[in-house]
Design an enzyme around this catalytic site. Structure first.
Site, PDB file in Angstrom:
ATOM      1  N   LYS A  16     -22.640 -18.053  -3.222  1.00  0.00           N
ATOM      2  CA  LYS A  16     -21.413 -18.534  -2.903  1.00  0.00           C
ATOM      3  C   LYS A  16     -21.498 -19.914  -2.157  1.00  0.00           C
ATOM      4  O   LYS A  16     -20.617 -20.729  -2.121  1.00  0.00           O
ATOM      5  CB  LYS A  16     -21.147 -17.739  -1.243  1.00  0.00           C
ATOM      6  N   GLY A  17     -22.753 -20.474  -2.393  1.00  0.00           N
ATOM      7  CA  GLY A  17     -22.997 -21.872  -1.786  1.00  0.00           C
ATOM      8  C   GLY A  17     -22.309 -23.160  -2.562  1.00  0.00           C
ATOM      9  O   GLY A  17     -22.086 -23.952  -1.815  1.00  0.00           O
ATOM     10  N   ASP A  68     -25.209 -25.614  -5.406  1.00  0.00           N
ATOM     11  CA  ASP A  68     -25.243 -26.577  -4.055  1.00  0.00           C
ATOM     12  C   ASP A  68     -26.544 -27.018  -4.039  1.00  0.00           C
ATOM     13  O   ASP A  68     -26.602 -28.324  -3.629  1.00  0.00           O
ATOM     14  CB  ASP A  68     -25.041 -25.308  -3.029  1.00  0.00           C
ATOM     15  N   ASP A  85     -33.980 -25.608  -5.088  1.00  0.00           N
ATOM     16  CA  ASP A  85     -35.020 -25.806  -4.176  1.00  0.00           C
ATOM     17  C   ASP A  85     -36.370 -25.588  -5.117  1.00  0.00           C
ATOM     18  O   ASP A  85     -37.053 -26.354  -5.843  1.00  0.00           O
ATOM     19  CB  ASP A  85     -34.885 -24.731  -3.264  1.00  0.00           C
ATOM     20  N   LYS A 111     -34.120 -30.719  -3.565  1.00  0.00           N
ATOM     21  CA  LYS A 111     -35.045 -30.399  -2.864  1.00  0.00           C
ATOM     22  C   LYS A 111     -36.670 -30.615  -3.817  1.00  0.00           C
ATOM     23  O   LYS A 111     -37.065 -29.584  -3.847  1.00  0.00           O
ATOM     24  CB  LYS A 111     -35.106 -29.153  -2.056  1.00  0.00           C
ATOM     25  N   PHE A 129     -34.743 -26.734   5.880  1.00  0.00           N
ATOM     26  CA  PHE A 129     -33.392 -25.876   5.572  1.00  0.00           C
ATOM     27  C   PHE A 129     -32.101 -26.390   6.072  1.00  0.00           C
ATOM     28  O   PHE A 129     -32.036 -26.654   7.155  1.00  0.00           O
ATOM     29  CB  PHE A 129     -33.581 -24.498   6.400  1.00  0.00           C
ATOM     30  N   LEU A 130     -31.254 -26.602   5.114  1.00  0.00           N
ATOM     31  CA  LEU A 130     -29.985 -27.285   5.224  1.00  0.00           C
ATOM     32  C   LEU A 130     -28.694 -26.262   5.137  1.00  0.00           C
ATOM     33  O   LEU A 130     -28.754 -25.142   4.344  1.00  0.00           O
ATOM     34  CB  LEU A 130     -29.652 -28.212   4.030  1.00  0.00           C
ATOM     35  N   ASP A 185     -25.419 -21.810   3.521  1.00  0.00           N
ATOM     36  CA  ASP A 185     -25.456 -20.803   4.759  1.00  0.00           C
ATOM     37  C   ASP A 185     -26.766 -20.889   5.244  1.00  0.00           C
ATOM     38  O   ASP A 185     -27.812 -20.838   4.472  1.00  0.00           O
ATOM     39  CB  ASP A 185     -24.555 -19.827   4.333  1.00  0.00           C
TER      40      ASP A 185
HETATM   41  P1  IMP Z   1     -34.186 -21.668  -5.585  1.00  0.00           P
HETATM   42  O1  IMP Z   1     -34.160 -20.610  -6.447  1.00  0.00           O
HETATM   43  O2  IMP Z   1     -35.457 -21.943  -4.714  1.00  0.00           O
HETATM   44  O3  IMP Z   1     -34.127 -23.153  -6.228  1.00  0.00           O
HETATM   45  O4  IMP Z   1     -33.192 -21.770  -4.578  1.00  0.00           O
HETATM   46  C1  IMP Z   1     -31.874 -21.829  -4.982  1.00  0.00           C
HETATM   47  C2  IMP Z   1     -30.904 -21.286  -4.065  1.00  0.00           C
HETATM   48  O5  IMP Z   1     -31.523 -20.889  -2.741  1.00  0.00           O
HETATM   49  C3  IMP Z   1     -29.634 -22.206  -3.825  1.00  0.00           C
HETATM   50  O6  IMP Z   1     -28.649 -22.040  -4.748  1.00  0.00           O
HETATM   51  C4  IMP Z   1     -29.246 -21.888  -2.369  1.00  0.00           C
HETATM   52  O7  IMP Z   1     -28.248 -20.685  -2.487  1.00  0.00           O
HETATM   53  C5  IMP Z   1     -30.594 -21.318  -1.650  1.00  0.00           C
HETATM   54  N1  IMP Z   1     -31.321 -22.439  -0.845  1.00  0.00           N
HETATM   55  C6  IMP Z   1     -32.282 -23.122  -1.159  1.00  0.00           C
HETATM   56  N2  IMP Z   1     -32.493 -23.916  -0.133  1.00  0.00           N
HETATM   57  C7  IMP Z   1     -31.535 -23.896   0.626  1.00  0.00           C
HETATM   58  C8  IMP Z   1     -31.026 -24.532   2.004  1.00  0.00           C
HETATM   59  O8  IMP Z   1     -31.970 -25.611   2.328  1.00  0.00           O
HETATM   60  N3  IMP Z   1     -30.105 -23.957   2.495  1.00  0.00           N
HETATM   61  C9  IMP Z   1     -29.595 -22.900   2.248  1.00  0.00           C
HETATM   62  N4  IMP Z   1     -29.802 -22.282   1.103  1.00  0.00           N
HETATM   63  C10 IMP Z   1     -30.629 -22.890   0.285  1.00  0.00           C
HETATM   64 MG    MG Z   2     -26.895 -21.037  -4.012  1.00  0.00          MG
END
Ligand code: IMP
Ligand code: MG
Length: 185
Positions: A53-54, A110, A113, A141, A162-163, A169
């Site tokens: 949803k982000g 959004d 990470d 990030k 964490f943002l 969210d």
């Molecule tokens: P990844 O697979 O670790 O790159 O994470 C991707 C997903 O995790 C993003 O699409 C976000 O929905 C969520 N996410 C990662 N970091 C944050 C954060 O700092 N705040 C909120 N959601 C996050």
């Molecule tokens: Mg996301």
């Protein structure tokens, strides 16, 4: 100044919110990205696939600043649950319903990470036969990256932490904050 008292009412636990990116800064970044994307995809049919949803607020601001007509689709994956660290286990909750075969696709995220979600997404979308697939992320990030995925359009590089806000969210809260804050649990 950010009114943390107001938002604490919707907080799942007592927590502190530290402003990181202001409304004005977000607007500037979104305008820049919209210009860049519009000029790169000039006279090409573009399908934007936003990750739920982000990315819902980012997408809605971005498309209104773009100068060409685009198709919009949504996809939903999950890796976090109600935690602040990715489980590393990606699951597809909602696939896409429009045909992307032969089309130019831009994923709207959004935040990237670890990059595991983005890598999964690219593999999944490539298996559907698009002409091109690129990624646009409002936030990067990069320090925590676990894959060598390339993000084609980046809004802002952010530090670890964490943002929340502007769509992001924590346990489904804080998405409607107009700015991006760091959550101190
Ligand atoms: P990844 O697979 O670790 O790159 O994470 C991707 C997903 O995790 C993003 O699409 C976000 O929905 C969520 N996410 C990662 N970091 C944050 C954060 O700092 N705040 C909120 N959601 C996050
Ligand atoms: Mg996301």
């Amino acid at each position: 100044m950010y009114d943390s008292t107001k938002s604490l009412k919707q907080s799942p636990r007592m927590s502190e919110l530290i402003p990181v990116i202001t409304k004005d800064e977000i607007e500037e970044v979104v305008n820049r990205l919209a210009l860049e994307i519009s000029s790169d995809y000039l006279r090409r049919d573009l399908i934007l696939i936003a990750v739920l949803k982000g990315a819902f607020i980012f997408l809605s601001d971005l498309v209104r600043k773009m100068t060409q007509s685009v198709k919009i689709e949504f996809i939903q994956l999950s890796s976090y649950g109600d935690d602040t660290a990715s489980s590393g286990q990606i699951c597809l909750k909602k696939g896409i319903e429009i045909n992307i075969k032969g089309s130019d696709v831009l994923v709207i995220e959004d935040i990237v990470d670890t990059g595991l979600t983005a890598a999964y997404l690219i593999d999944y979308l490539k298996s559907l036969g698009p002409n091109t697939v690129k990624i646009c992320a409002l936030l990067d990030k990069h320090e925590r990256r676990k894959t060598d995925i390339q993000i084609d359009y980046v809004g802002c590089q952010v530090e670890d932490g964490f943002l929340v806000g502007y769509g992001l969210d924590y346990a489904e809260c804080y998405r409607n904050l107009p700015e991006i804050c760091k959550l101190q649990l």
